[in-house]
Each structure stands twice: as structure tokens, then as C-alpha cells.
Design an enzyme around this catalytic site. Structure first.
Site, PDB file in Angstrom:
ATOM      1  N   ARG A   1      58.627  11.688  55.523  1.00  0.00           N
ATOM      2  CA  ARG A   1      57.243  11.974  55.080  1.00  0.00           C
ATOM      3  C   ARG A   1      56.704  10.934  54.094  1.00  0.00           C
ATOM      4  NH1 ARG A   1      59.232  17.404  54.796  1.00  0.00           N
ATOM      5  NH2 ARG A   1      58.864  18.388  56.818  1.00  0.00           N
TER       6      ARG A   1
ATOM      7  N   LYS B   1      46.341   0.230  55.582  1.00  0.00           N
ATOM      8  CA  LYS B   1      46.202   0.673  56.973  1.00  0.00           C
ATOM      9  C   LYS B   1      47.458   0.250  57.715  1.00  0.00           C
ATOM     10  CE  LYS B   1      41.273   0.834  57.933  1.00  0.00           C
ATOM     11  NZ  LYS B   1      40.177   0.238  58.710  1.00  0.00           N
TER      12      LYS B   1
ATOM     13  N   GLU C   1      39.045 -13.815  59.461  1.00  0.00           N
ATOM     14  CA  GLU C   1      38.929 -12.689  58.518  1.00  0.00           C
ATOM     15  C   GLU C   1      38.362 -13.176  57.172  1.00  0.00           C
ATOM     16  OE1 GLU C   1      39.284  -9.672  59.559  1.00  0.00           O
ATOM     17  OE2 GLU C   1      40.957  -9.487  60.979  1.00  0.00           O
TER      18      GLU C   1
ATOM     19  N   LYS D   1      38.620  -7.596  49.365  1.00  0.00           N
ATOM     20  CA  LYS D   1      39.277  -6.466  50.033  1.00  0.00           C
ATOM     21  C   LYS D   1      39.657  -5.396  49.018  1.00  0.00           C
ATOM     22  CE  LYS D   1      41.849  -4.649  53.614  1.00  0.00           C
ATOM     23  NZ  LYS D   1      42.457  -4.834  54.896  1.00  0.00           N
TER      24      LYS D   1
ATOM     25  N   GLU E   1      38.215   5.002  54.315  1.00  0.00           N
ATOM     26  CA  GLU E   1      37.127   4.654  55.219  1.00  0.00           C
ATOM     27  C   GLU E   1      36.187   5.808  55.531  1.00  0.00           C
ATOM     28  OE1 GLU E   1      38.208   1.641  58.121  1.00  0.00           O
ATOM     29  OE2 GLU E   1      36.756   2.501  59.508  1.00  0.00           O
TER      30      GLU E   1
ATOM     31  N   ARG F   1      34.233   1.030  53.649  1.00  0.00           N
ATOM     32  CA  ARG F   1      35.379   0.300  54.231  1.00  0.00           C
ATOM     33  C   ARG F   1      35.155  -0.042  55.702  1.00  0.00           C
ATOM     34  NH1 ARG F   1      41.900   0.978  53.317  1.00  0.00           N
ATOM     35  NH2 ARG F   1      42.428  -0.747  54.691  1.00  0.00           N
TER      36      ARG F   1
ATOM     37  N   ASN G   1      35.325  -3.817  59.320  1.00  0.00           N
ATOM     38  CA  ASN G   1      35.518  -3.905  60.764  1.00  0.00           C
ATOM     39  C   ASN G   1      34.438  -4.744  61.441  1.00  0.00           C
ATOM     40  OD1 ASN G   1      37.904  -2.406  61.461  1.00  0.00           O
ATOM     41  ND2 ASN G   1      36.829  -0.648  60.596  1.00  0.00           N
TER      42      ASN G   1
ATOM     43  N   HIS H   1      35.034  -6.370  64.728  1.00  0.00           N
ATOM     44  CA  HIS H   1      36.284  -5.813  65.254  1.00  0.00           C
ATOM     45  C   HIS H   1      36.091  -4.914  66.464  1.00  0.00           C
ATOM     46  CE1 HIS H   1      37.917  -7.495  61.621  1.00  0.00           C
ATOM     47  NE2 HIS H   1      39.118  -7.002  61.835  1.00  0.00           N
TER      48      HIS H   1
ATOM     49  N   HIS I   1      38.466  -5.917  69.130  1.00  0.00           N
ATOM     50  CA  HIS I   1      39.518  -5.047  69.681  1.00  0.00           C
ATOM     51  C   HIS I   1      39.345  -4.896  71.191  1.00  0.00           C
ATOM     52  CE1 HIS I   1      40.428  -2.882  65.586  1.00  0.00           C
ATOM     53  NE2 HIS I   1      40.947  -4.077  65.657  1.00  0.00           N
TER      54      HIS I   1
ATOM     55  N   HIS J   1      44.470 -11.629  67.394  1.00  0.00           N
ATOM     56  CA  HIS J   1      43.521 -10.724  66.728  1.00  0.00           C
ATOM     57  C   HIS J   1      42.384 -11.512  66.059  1.00  0.00           C
ATOM     58  CE1 HIS J   1      42.050  -7.268  64.497  1.00  0.00           C
ATOM     59  NE2 HIS J   1      42.141  -7.983  63.382  1.00  0.00           N
TER      60      HIS J   1
HETATM   61  P1  NAD Z   1      51.324 -11.744  63.818  1.00  0.00           P
HETATM   62  O1  NAD Z   1      51.907 -10.791  62.906  1.00  0.00           O
HETATM   63  O2  NAD Z   1      51.590 -11.609  65.268  1.00  0.00           O
HETATM   64  O3  NAD Z   1      51.786 -13.215  63.355  1.00  0.00           O
HETATM   65  C1  NAD Z   1      51.332 -14.317  64.067  1.00  0.00           C
HETATM   66  C2  NAD Z   1      52.492 -15.206  64.564  1.00  0.00           C
HETATM   67  O4  NAD Z   1      52.958 -16.008  63.479  1.00  0.00           O
HETATM   68  C3  NAD Z   1      53.702 -14.439  65.049  1.00  0.00           C
HETATM   69  O5  NAD Z   1      54.275 -15.131  66.139  1.00  0.00           O
HETATM   70  C4  NAD Z   1      54.632 -14.473  63.843  1.00  0.00           C
HETATM   71  O6  NAD Z   1      55.978 -14.313  64.187  1.00  0.00           O
HETATM   72  C5  NAD Z   1      54.363 -15.853  63.322  1.00  0.00           C
HETATM   73  N1  NAD Z   1      54.620 -16.096  61.913  1.00  0.00           N
HETATM   74  C6  NAD Z   1      54.427 -15.242  60.890  1.00  0.00           C
HETATM   75  N2  NAD Z   1      54.588 -15.888  59.728  1.00  0.00           N
HETATM   76  C7  NAD Z   1      54.918 -17.160  60.027  1.00  0.00           C
HETATM   77  C8  NAD Z   1      55.176 -18.314  59.250  1.00  0.00           C
HETATM   78  N3  NAD Z   1      55.074 -18.305  57.933  1.00  0.00           N
HETATM   79  N4  NAD Z   1      55.500 -19.464  59.882  1.00  0.00           N
HETATM   80  C9  NAD Z   1      55.539 -19.497  61.251  1.00  0.00           C
HETATM   81  N5  NAD Z   1      55.238 -18.464  62.032  1.00  0.00           N
HETATM   82  C10 NAD Z   1      54.939 -17.297  61.418  1.00  0.00           C
HETATM   83  O7  NAD Z   1      49.733 -11.825  63.674  1.00  0.00           O
HETATM   84  P2  NAD Z   1      48.772 -11.773  62.390  1.00  0.00           P
HETATM   85  O8  NAD Z   1      47.605 -12.598  62.755  1.00  0.00           O
HETATM   86  O9  NAD Z   1      49.486 -12.050  61.148  1.00  0.00           O
HETATM   87  O10 NAD Z   1      48.335 -10.238  62.341  1.00  0.00           O
HETATM   88  C11 NAD Z   1      47.600  -9.652  63.378  1.00  0.00           C
HETATM   89  C12 NAD Z   1      47.795  -8.163  63.345  1.00  0.00           C
HETATM   90  O11 NAD Z   1      47.324  -7.656  62.105  1.00  0.00           O
HETATM   91  C13 NAD Z   1      47.056  -7.425  64.435  1.00  0.00           C
HETATM   92  O12 NAD Z   1      47.914  -6.480  65.031  1.00  0.00           O
HETATM   93  C14 NAD Z   1      45.949  -6.719  63.693  1.00  0.00           C
HETATM   94  O13 NAD Z   1      45.551  -5.531  64.315  1.00  0.00           O
HETATM   95  C15 NAD Z   1      46.571  -6.481  62.362  1.00  0.00           C
HETATM   96  N6  NAD Z   1      45.618  -6.295  61.258  1.00  0.00           N
HETATM   97  C16 NAD Z   1      45.804  -5.240  60.438  1.00  0.00           C
HETATM   98  C17 NAD Z   1      44.957  -5.039  59.363  1.00  0.00           C
HETATM   99  C18 NAD Z   1      45.196  -3.921  58.407  1.00  0.00           C
HETATM  100  O14 NAD Z   1      44.348  -3.659  57.566  1.00  0.00           O
HETATM  101  N7  NAD Z   1      46.343  -3.266  58.482  1.00  0.00           N
HETATM  102  C19 NAD Z   1      43.911  -5.942  59.132  1.00  0.00           C
HETATM  103  C20 NAD Z   1      43.754  -7.022  59.988  1.00  0.00           C
HETATM  104  C21 NAD Z   1      44.621  -7.197  61.059  1.00  0.00           C
HETATM  105  N1  GLY Z   2      40.890  -4.640  58.285  1.00  0.00           N
HETATM  106  C1  GLY Z   2      40.143  -3.435  58.135  1.00  0.00           C
HETATM  107  C2  GLY Z   2      40.516  -2.616  56.950  1.00  0.00           C
HETATM  108  O1  GLY Z   2      41.467  -2.898  56.261  1.00  0.00           O
HETATM  109  O2  GLY Z   2      39.870  -1.657  56.668  1.00  0.00           O
END
Ligand code: NAD
Ligand code: GLY
Length: 363
Positions: free
Chosen positions: A118, A140, A182, A224, A234, A238, A242, A245, A249, A262
């Protein structure tokens, strides 16, 4: 080292930003307080950076899960893999889950931390530009479902975020560029000065100049943190985070998770939202063109992929967490630096920004 606070009463936490922070064993040791620590990373990041965490936490009961890489692995199976590792290690409620990697690792590990017994402590060590400016902050967490992006998840704040700018040196150019989307987003939705700054400093950013990067990550995290501090779950403001997005998405889903990154999808989505904002008379064509120009200069696509039809994109947009009463709601611009959530857009205009041919079936 820069320190920014995310102000959430009992759930407040610091974001540390700087070069070489993963080498700072004392900082890692202070931020990760538990005796039992589950380090979650992936097969690509593990050999690059996990040793810093392992060295810093030699005196702890440390276990590691190295997930398969990629958005296509942001699944319930990866989430389950972490839960299994936690149970096999007999970790207790006092443990901490540590995410080392990009947004995918952070989102999946965070969801495991949110639900194991939990909810247990969670620390984010983001290693992509996108994760440092956005996904590691705000709590998130989620995995994708084949029918919709980020559709299964929870709000679960980390207790600390440590963003080591040095990790960005190994980031492939395409991933770095995706993170810029972003950053541009913050300027567009709430920080006009930052947008202007991006226009003049984009070349230094693309060259990964450390001082410029540090400023961009800092300003993004300040924006942020302010939004999350005002609207953690949200219910209002918040949703503006998006921006781009809903389109983005839909592109990710329609193209198959991982084929468009993304950030790439968000870049194109912001241009689509800017075009629709102009079609509605909310922003001038000159503002729209500035936005499209900056996104293009960053190296991102400004259009939806031709291989996804309007019908496919509309279908994907019909499954979105902002939708209400079967109606697609969109974040649109009122000006550069100001956005709002809207459902009064013109449906014909929406169709036009999606690309060629389809009938409107939003509900
Ligand atoms: P990712 O996590 O897939 O990383 C991108 C690539 O870079 C991967 O192949 C990873 O292994 C590689 N990598 C990571 N760090 C590295 C480094 N220092 N050197 C070399 N390679 C490295 O993608 P991302 O762009 O980091 O994240 C995208 C994801 O984040 C999506 O799923 C999206 O929905 C999510 N997201 C979440 C939020 C949130 O608020 N939680 C906000 C925006 C995006
Ligand atoms: N990336 C959208 C949020 O964190 O709300």
C-alpha cells in the site's frame, strides 16, 4: 548544486540539480534513508550508472531490478517484475524503491512503490533530459495499457529527486531532442520569458552547454514544482502540463508505443494545438509560427505522422484522462505563456489539424 522544494505539506521534497551528483555518496546516502533499498533501472542505464548507487549504499541491504528497455516495456509485466523482486527479497514497508533511468523506469518503479504494501518510499534519480525536467517531479506514476497510454497508475510523490546533469552526456541525440519538447511546453503554458529565452539559447542547449542546461532544467523544475504544489492531483491547473499531450499520446498509441518517442509526439502535438488555437482566433498566426519554428529548430517534427489517419488519432484521443462526458478536452493557448483547458473548439478545425480525411466521432 541547485535545490528546489516541491511544497506539498507533509509530502514536500527537494529536487537537487547539478553536475556529478551521482558521485556524491553522502547526498545519495542522505536522500535514501532506508536499510532495504530496491534499485530499479534498465539494461541500458544499469552498466552506465548503477555502480554509483551501489557504491554509495554499500552499508544497506540493496537489491536491483534491471528492466528491459523502452516505452513498449512500460507494462504491467515490468511493474509485476518489480513487485516480485520486492517480495522475493522480503522487503518490509520501511523499504525505499529507487528509480535510476528515464521516464519509463521512473513511471513503472513509482507505480510499484505506490502499491507495494500500500505504498513505500520512493526516490527518483532521473538520467534523461525529459525525466529531469518533467517526469521525475510531481508523483505521477503509471504503466500503459494496449488500449491507452498511462491508463493504469497512481499519484505517489518521491521523497527526493536527484538530477545529475552529467548523465545527459551519454544520452543519444534523439532522446535529448525529445526532452526539449517538455522544456518548450513550460514556456508556452505559463512562462513567456522562458519561451523567449529558449528562442535565444536553443543553440547552446543543443550543444549541451552545462550552464545553459542547468538553467533550463532549473527553470523547468521551478515551473513544475509550482504547478504541482498548487494542484497535486490535477483538479485544475495541473492539466495544463498536458499541453500537446492529448495529440501526443494519440500519436504514440497510433504509431505503436516506442516508435515515436514521447517527447517527439509532444513536440508535434504542441504544434497541432498551436494551429488549433490560431484557428479559434486565440493566438495570432505570428505566435503560432514562432512556436512551430522553435519546435522545428529543436529538431522535432511539427506534424502528425502521415501514416496515422485522422480516424486512428481521434479514436486514441477518445481515451484520455481529461475527457469528460464522452467529450475530448484539449489544452489550448490563449497567448504564448498562457493556456487553458477547452471543450469549445471547432470540430472541423480539430479535424484539419489532425491531417487528411475522417468523420468526427469524438464520443
Ligand atoms: P525513456 O525512459 O524510454 O528513456 C529514453 C532512452 O534513453 C531509453 O532507451 C533509456 O534506456 C535511455 N537512457 C536513459 N538515460 C540514459 C543516459 N543517461 N544515457 C544514455 N541512455 C539513457 O524515455 P524518457 O523520454 O525519459 O521518458 C518518457 C516516458 O516518461 C514516457 O513513458 C512518458 O509517458 C513518461 N512521462 C511521465 C511524466 C510524469 O509526470 N510521470 C511526465 C512526462 C513523461
Ligand atoms: N507531465 C504531466 C504532469 O506531470 O502532470
Amino acid at each position: 548544486m541547485i535545490r528546489i522544494e516541491v511544497d506539498l505539506a507533509a509530502r514536500s521534497y527537494p529536487i537537487f540539480i547539478g553536475s556529478g551528483l551521482l558521485r556524491d555518496s553522502a547526498l545519495l546516502g542522505r536522500a535514501i534513508k532506508s536499510r532495504q533499498v530496491m534499485l530499479v533501472t534498465n539494461e541500458l542505464v544499469d552498466p552506465l550508472y548503477a555502480h554509483f548507487v551501489e557504491e554509495a549504499l554499500q552499508d544497506r541491504q540493496l537489491r536491483k531490478v534491471s528492466l528491459a528497455d523502452g516505452e513498449s516495456r512500460k507494462t504491467i509485466e515490468s511493474y509485476y517484475q518489480i513487485l516480485t523482486a520486492l517480495l522475493e527479497a522480503k522487503f518490509e514497508r520501511g523499504c525505499t524503491v529507487v528509480a535510476l533511468g528515464g521516464g519509463v523506469v521512473g513511471d513503472v518503479a513509482g507505480f510499484a512503490a505506490a502499491s507495494y504494501q500500500r505504498g513505500v518510499s520512493f526516490v527518483q534519480l532521473p538520467t534523461t533530459l525529459l525525466a529531469q525536467v518533467d517526469s521525475s517531479v510531481g508523483g505521477k506514476t503509471a504503466v500503459n495499457h494496449p488500449l491507452g497510454k498511462n491508463m493504469i497508475g497512481a499519484f505517489h510523490q518521491p521523497s527526493a529527486v536527484i538530477a545529475d546533469l552529467e548523465t545527459l552526456n551519454t544520452l543519444p541525440p534523439r532522446e535529448f531532442t525529445a526532452g526539449l519538447a517538455e522544456i518548450i511546453k513550460y514556456g508556452l503554458i505559463r512562462d513567456r520569458d522562458f519561451f523567449d529565452w529558449m528562442e535565444t539559447h536553443l543553440d547552446q542547449l543543443l550543444a549541451r552547454d552545462t550552464a545553459t542546461l542547468s538553467l533550463a532544467v532549473r527553470r523547468s523544475c521551478e515551473n513544475k514544482a509550482a504547478v504541482v504544489g498548487a494542484d497535486e492531483q490535477e483538479s485544475g491547473e495541473r492539466a495544463l502540463l498536458n499541453f500537446g499531450h492529448t495529440f501526443g499520446h494519440a500519436i504514440e498509441h497510433a504509431q505503436g508505443y516506442g516508435n515515436w518517442l514521447h517527447g517527439e509526439a509532444v513536440g508535434a502535438g504542441m504544434c497541432m494545438a498551436a494551429r488549433l488555437s490560431t484557428r479559434m482566433g486565440n493566438i495570432a498566426p505570428t505566435s503560432r509560427d514562432r512556436i512551430i519554428n522553435l519546435v522545428a529548430r529543436a529538431g522535432l517534427s511539427t506534424e502528425a505522422p502521415e501514416s496515422s489517419s485522422r480516424a486512428q488519432l481521434l479514436e486514441a484521443m477518445s481515451i484520455d484522462k481529461k475527457n469528460k462526458d464522452g467529450h475530448i478536452r484539449l489544452i489550448l493557448l490563449d497567448a504564448i505563456g498562457h493556456a487553458s483547458i477547452r471543450d469549445d473548439y471547432d470540430e472541423e478545425a480539430l479535424l484539419e489539424v489532425l491531417g487528411p480525411s475522417a468523420t468526427f466521432q469524438a464520443a
